[in-house]
Design a protein around this motif. Structure first.
Motif, PDB file in Angstrom:
ATOM      1  N   ASP A 367      35.125  26.618  66.085  1.00 37.39           N
ATOM      2  CA  ASP A 367      36.511  26.644  66.556  1.00 37.39           C
ATOM      3  C   ASP A 367      36.674  27.858  67.463  1.00 37.39           C
ATOM      4  N   THR A 368      36.252  27.692  68.706  1.00 38.68           N
ATOM      5  CA  THR A 368      36.116  28.817  69.623  1.00 38.68           C
ATOM      6  C   THR A 368      37.439  29.500  69.914  1.00 38.68           C
ATOM      7  N   VAL A 369      38.408  28.752  70.379  1.00 33.81           N
ATOM      8  CA  VAL A 369      39.656  29.359  70.844  1.00 33.81           C
ATOM      9  C   VAL A 369      40.387  30.057  69.698  1.00 33.81           C
ATOM     10  N   ALA A 370      40.497  29.388  68.560  1.00 40.08           N
ATOM     11  CA  ALA A 370      41.179  30.014  67.426  1.00 40.08           C
ATOM     12  C   ALA A 370      40.441  31.277  66.974  1.00 40.08           C
ATOM     13  N   GLY A 371      39.114  31.218  66.937  1.00 35.49           N
ATOM     14  CA  GLY A 371      38.348  32.402  66.566  1.00 35.49           C
ATOM     15  C   GLY A 371      38.563  33.550  67.536  1.00 35.49           C
ATOM     16  N   MET A 372      38.558  33.253  68.830  1.00 35.32           N
ATOM     17  CA  MET A 372      38.787  34.296  69.835  1.00 35.32           C
ATOM     18  C   MET A 372      40.187  34.892  69.715  1.00 35.32           C
ATOM     19  N   GLY A 385      34.536  37.980  73.129  1.00 32.95           N
ATOM     20  CA  GLY A 385      33.528  37.603  74.113  1.00 32.95           C
ATOM     21  C   GLY A 385      32.266  37.060  73.473  1.00 32.95           C
ATOM     22  N   GLU A 386      31.838  37.693  72.371  1.00 32.08           N
ATOM     23  CA  GLU A 386      30.644  37.214  71.668  1.00 32.08           C
ATOM     24  C   GLU A 386      30.864  35.800  71.117  1.00 32.08           C
ATOM     25  N   ILE A 387      32.050  35.551  70.592  1.00 39.85           N
ATOM     26  CA  ILE A 387      32.351  34.212  70.074  1.00 39.85           C
ATOM     27  C   ILE A 387      32.305  33.191  71.208  1.00 39.85           C
ATOM     28  N   PHE A 388      32.879  33.550  72.360  1.00 33.12           N
ATOM     29  CA  PHE A 388      32.907  32.627  73.500  1.00 33.12           C
ATOM     30  C   PHE A 388      31.493  32.274  73.943  1.00 33.12           C
ATOM     31  N   VAL A 389      30.661  33.282  74.093  1.00 31.76           N
ATOM     32  CA  VAL A 389      29.281  33.032  74.518  1.00 31.76           C
ATOM     33  C   VAL A 389      28.510  32.285  73.435  1.00 31.76           C
ATOM     34  N   GLY A 390      28.699  32.697  72.171  1.00 34.45           N
ATOM     35  CA  GLY A 390      27.932  32.085  71.084  1.00 34.45           C
ATOM     36  C   GLY A 390      28.273  30.634  70.821  1.00 34.45           C
ATOM     37  N   THR A 391      29.484  30.209  71.199  1.00 36.58           N
ATOM     38  CA  THR A 391      29.876  28.815  70.956  1.00 36.58           C
ATOM     39  C   THR A 391      29.799  27.954  72.218  1.00 36.58           C
ATOM     40  N   GLY A 392      29.120  28.477  73.244  1.00 33.98           N
ATOM     41  CA  GLY A 392      28.899  27.627  74.406  1.00 33.98           C
ATOM     42  C   GLY A 392      29.099  28.291  75.740  1.00 33.98           C
ATOM     43  N   ALA A 408      40.562  29.793  76.378  1.00 35.55           N
ATOM     44  CA  ALA A 408      39.583  30.799  75.953  1.00 35.55           C
ATOM     45  C   ALA A 408      39.427  31.888  76.999  1.00 35.55           C
ATOM     46  N   ASN A 409      39.364  31.506  78.264  1.00 36.60           N
ATOM     47  CA  ASN A 409      39.238  32.507  79.323  1.00 36.60           C
ATOM     48  C   ASN A 409      40.422  33.454  79.364  1.00 36.60           C
ATOM     49  N   GLY A 410      41.602  32.917  79.075  1.00 40.62           N
ATOM     50  CA  GLY A 410      42.784  33.764  79.092  1.00 40.62           C
ATOM     51  C   GLY A 410      42.791  34.833  78.023  1.00 40.62           C
ATOM     52  N   LEU A 411      41.945  34.709  77.015  1.00 38.00           N
ATOM     53  CA  LEU A 411      41.878  35.689  75.936  1.00 38.00           C
ATOM     54  C   LEU A 411      40.912  36.834  76.231  1.00 38.00           C
ATOM     55  N   LEU A 412      40.195  36.757  77.343  1.00 37.79           N
ATOM     56  CA  LEU A 412      39.169  37.759  77.639  1.00 37.79           C
ATOM     57  C   LEU A 412      39.680  38.753  78.679  1.00 37.79           C
ATOM     58  N   PRO A 413      39.804  40.024  78.333  1.00 39.14           N
ATOM     59  CA  PRO A 413      40.234  41.028  79.320  1.00 39.14           C
ATOM     60  C   PRO A 413      39.143  41.262  80.369  1.00 39.14           C
ATOM     61  N   GLU A 414      39.544  41.754  81.521  1.00 45.34           N
ATOM     62  CA  GLU A 414      38.612  41.943  82.633  1.00 45.34           C
ATOM     63  C   GLU A 414      37.461  42.874  82.268  1.00 45.34           C
TER      64      GLU A 414
END
Length: 906
Positions: A367-372, A385-392, A408-414
């Motif tokens: 559950d990528t987005v919820a985890g992030m 970021g690790e969750i995003f990469v690790g889940t695909g 998911a991208n919106g949750l990652l700071p620059e």
């Protein structure tokens, strides 16, 4: 007929006890009073007005004013003499209760309800009283609205079936309006929505705009206070009401909403709770939802869920959440928000630690987005970021679609993105899919070298980073319209082929690249290769609904372009079913399906010259792939040309050209410039068309227009046809002949029947305007030979101004009763409809009903054949009689034949 609700009591007394009815009448049938401080929102009321469509749905969370809006609509309807029945639903409404309840509001709204229905009306004996209402409504004939509030209270499947029965088999004059926090299982609103018979308004529609926020406060806020309140409330009506009641708006006090909510929860709801019980509730507030396993992983030493369930004070505030076979729960949103904030205030590190544990547990579940989201709440963006990469990572888009990928991208700071090459590559995809091509290119230039270094450490072209890089480059090329023969696209194809041939590559990844190659072959017009790759992709991605949909859509378009209309229609139906069942929340998939389907419909029946809602926005947002953009632009342009909107197309293309040139999308610009020239010629603005061609630096020779090595097939079509029309308009007949011969030869060599028809129709125009009547007749015969196998009318209808005369000459010499004679009559009728009856268009269901009429079958037989109710067939028959101005079936058939609606091309 009386409108006095009291006069209905005696009539209904035989169905349920009078005292029960009076209680219902008072508590649940009465229309709610207008709330104090009500702000009238005329545009929203007009959108939600139930009489505009079959079904109106207001679906939003608590405090969004669903009941207020629905009641206001009913209030206005009653003021205008339209009967509107109101019923507030309850969680105890089982079918045995709801069935007798429904007649009560209908009777209070003026419907005379008898004791029992006709036995043959329905096939559902359990729906006796609801069926009775349906029968009386049909006899009544006038518009009648049934409004059902608090729909989420309806949990009994049989009760839901009663509502579904009214929606599916109610008479045409019945308009249903429903409001609730969620839609119960078993109630299909997707079908009516896709058929254009339903309007669904959600929380975003119900939020107050900034001007409405100002009106809510009687236009008394300063600019600063208004901006602060609009931001703080996010337009949520309940939050606005709390702020208005609390005061201190100009001071910017944070008390407002949070203070009142917190005070009520702590002093009333938590009163008497032991400290450990209160802690358990606060901890549970960190979860969006929770099941026993998730709680055990995130809170291993606390049996929070069991403890909270046992608290009587929280009855009704711990809500069940359906998640497959697992039973999950969540706190009521208002309570959860308070608990989350209170835990952070009292023990911020404990709150963050819980969020981080939740994030890791959800990541293990995929559950990528919820985890992030939980990782960010736990102040650990690196973990997100690790969750995003690790889940695909990049491949999250391919597996789950655009919406979760963007979220998911919106949750990652620059800063986190900049530190990870794989996150940088994923951000390139995000920017590309949202039309920010310059930003995507700039970011790729920065992160690609680092990605290559990491890829080298992973094993060169065998690592995940290299695969991500290939996906990113292919996506950027397809979405910015990179020339098919450019070094960029050649490298994309080379790498994709190499990866497809690699042993050991996992099936989903190989399937993606097979599909990507299929799309590239399609763009180039290499349909055999496209189908071969597509077959392999489907085998590798059997469980993917996205490949099932987009692959089916691609297959349908290939059949369509080859003129195999029945095969194209079959694949379109399958693709549409996938969208309706699995991808209803994906706007790109919905639009792609509707555009492709309507393009085929327009080619077969130009009287259906309508544009799908939202197509202009899609064309200007720059977030469509090149293939989707080309299809959408073609549909928009041709539909407008048929209905006389050439000037509108020219103006639209002019504005859109400015945007696509500014972001460096030359292939898109060529398509738009060709559409602009075509529209200017159709509008008789020849000099402007010549200037537009020169300004866009479009190719001028036959060889450059039909350059299938350098151009995509859509570009070849657009440029060749636009150039031919311009040459014909300026009497450049010889040059136009050369171009159309080359264009036709290229289409014939690839088996593109639709394109051949277009080229031949343009030749008819050319020879007619050049004064060579014999040559124009030869081209008419050529067109009819192609039309016999591929009945596409649009090419000839688009050129109707010049082609009608040679068609009529051909008709005079054709043998009556022959296939050619009949097809010429169909084409002439289509031209006449486009010229004189542009407002006449039939729905798909109306066409199906019309096709059955020549055998004069009974209504029940037609209903069985079409899978409709008897009422549904009668409804479509009435619409046909009205549209064709007929009063009997024979007259209807005569009118349909005169307009060419009964032939193979209808």
């Amino acid at each position: 007929m009386t409108n006095d609700p009291n006069s209905r009591t005696q009539e209904l007394g035989t169905q349920f006890p009078a005292d029960a009815f009076l209680w219902i009448l008072r508590q649940r049938v009465s229309l709610p009073q207008r709330v104090a401080g009500y702000v009238h929102r005329p545009e929203l009321v007009n959108r939600a007005m139930p009489t505009q469509r079959r079904l109106t749905v207001l679906k939003a969370g608590g405090g969004f004013g669903k009941t207020v809006l629905l009641a206001e609509c009913c209030r206005q309807l009653r003021a205008n003499g339209v009967a509107a029945a109101w019923l507030s639903l309850d969680g105890s409404d089982a079918s045995a209760t709801l069935d007798p309840y429904i007649p009560a509001p209908c009777a209070s709204a003026g419907l005379v309800v008898r004791d029992r229905p006709d036995a043959g009306l329905v096939a559902q004996p359990a729906a006796s009283r609801v069926a009775m209402v349906a029968q009386e409504l049909q006899a009544m004939g006038r518009p009648f609205v049934i409004a059902l509030d608090d729909l989420e209270e309806l949990t009994d499947s049989a009760s839901v079936a009663l509502i579904a029965f009214l929606l599916r088999q109610g008479p045409p004059n019945l308009h249903l309006a429903i409001a609730g926090r969620r839609l119960p299982d078993g109630l299909d609103v997707a079908g009516p929505a896709l058929d254009g018979q339903a309007e669904i308004l959600g929380s975003e529609d119900l939020r107050f705009a900034r001007s409405e926020v100002s009106a809510f406060f009687h236009n008394g806020l300063s600019r600063r206070a208004l901006a602060r309140e609009a931001s703080r409330s996010a337009g949520w009506p309940f939050a606005l009401r709390v702020s208005r009641n609390s005061g201190n708006l100009e001071s910017g006090s944070a008390g407002g909403e949070d203070g009142l909510s917190a005070n009520w929860i702590e002093s009333r709801l938590f009163a008497g709770l032991a400290a450990d019980a209160r802690d358990a509730v606060l901890d549970l507030g960190q979860f969006q939802w929770a099941d026993d396993a998730l709680l055990e992983e995130a809170l291993p030493s606390i049996d929070a869920l069991r403890r909270v369930r046992s608290l009587g004070a929280l009855d009704g505030l711990l809500e069940p959440v359906r998640s497959g076979a697992t039973r999950s729960w969540r706190l009521h949103p208002l309570l959860r928000a308070h608990c989350a904030a209170q835990r952070f205030r009292e023990d911020p590190e404990r709150a963050r630690s819980i969020h981080r544990r939740i994030a890791r547990a959800l990541a293990l579940r995929g559950d990528t987005v919820a985890g992030m989201r939980h990782a960010v709440q736990g102040a650990d963006a690196r973990l997100a970021g690790e969750i995003f990469v690790g889940t695909g990572g990049v491949r999250l888009w391919l597996r789950h679609g655009v919406t979760p990928f963007h979220e998911a991208n919106g949750l990652l700071p620059e800063a986190v993105v900049a530190a990870s090459p794989r996150l940088g590559l994923a951000r390139c995809i995000h920017l590309t899919l949202t039309g920010r091509h310059h930003d995507a290119s700039a970011l790729y230039a920065r992160c690609a070298p680092a990605a290559k270094r990491v890829g080298g450490e992973e094993g060169g072209t065998h690592g995940d980073v290299h695969i991500d890089d290939c996906i990113v480059r292919g996506t950027m090329g397809l979405y910015r319209g990179e020339p098919v023969d450019s070094p960029w696209m050649r490298a994309v194809v080379h790498d994709a082929v190499e990866l497809c041939q690699r042993r050991g590559l996992d099936a989903p990844t190989r399937g993606h690249f097979e599909y990507r190659l299929s799309v590239l072959h399609f763009i180039k017009g290499e349909f055999d290769q496209a189908l071969e790759r597509l077959t392999t992709a489907r085998e590798l991605l059997r469980t993917s609904k996205y490949i099932e949909f987009y692959g089916g859509l691609l297959h349908a378009q290939i059949h369509f372009l080859r003129g195999a209309v029945p095969d194209a229609e079959r694949h379109f139906r399958k693709a549409r079913q996938v969208v309706r069942t699995h991808l209803l929340l994906d706007p790109v998939a919905m639009m792609s399906c509707e555009v492709a389907r309507r393009e085929l419909l327009l080619e077969r029946d130009p009287s259906a010259a309508t544009e799908p809602g939202g197509i202009r926005k899609a064309l200007t947002d720059r977030g469509l792939s090149f293939s989707s953009f080309a299809t959408s632009l073609s549909l928009f342009t041709q539909a407008k040309l048929v209905s006389g909107g050439a000037d509108e197309v020219a103006a639209f293309a002019e504005k859109a050209l400015v945007r696509v040139r500014a972001v460096g999308m030359p292939a898109y610009a060529r398509l738009l410039a060709a559409a602009q020239v075509t529209a200017l010629v159709a509008a008789g603005r020849i000099e402007e068309a010549e200037r537009a061609w020169q300004r866009a630096a479009l190719p001028s020779t036959a060889a450059s227009c039909v350059d299938t090595e350098r151009l995509s097939w859509r570009e070849v079509e657009s440029l060749s046809e636009a150039r031919s029309r311009l040459l014909i308009a300026t009497a450049g007949y010889d040059e136009a002949r050369d171009l159309l011969r080359a264009y036709h030869a290229a289409a014939e060599g690839r088996g593109f029947r639709r394109t051949q028809l277009r080229a031949v129709a343009l030749r008819v125009r050319l020879e007619q305007q050049a004064g060579d009547s014999e040559a124009s007749l030869r081209q008419v015969r050529r067109y009819l030979g192609l039309f016999a196998e591929s009945p596409l009318m649009l090419p000839m209808v688009l050129e109707r101004e010049a082609c009608e005369a040679p068609l009529r000459r051909f008709l005079r010499h054709a043998e009556p009763g022959s296939a050619e004679h009949g097809n010429v009559k169909l084409l002439l009728a289509a031209m006449r409809r486009a010229e004189d009856c542009s407002g006449l268009s039939l729905s798909d269901r109306e066409r199906e009903v019309l096709r059955l009429l020549p055998g004069n079958p009974p209504v029940k037989s037609m209903a069985r054949l079409l899978g409709l109710s008897v009422h549904g067939v009668r409804y479509h028959l009435r619409k046909l009689f009205a549209k064709l101005n007929a009063t009997s079936r024979p007259e209807l058939l005569r009118r349909a034949e005169e307009l060419g609606l009964t032939g193979s091309g209808s």
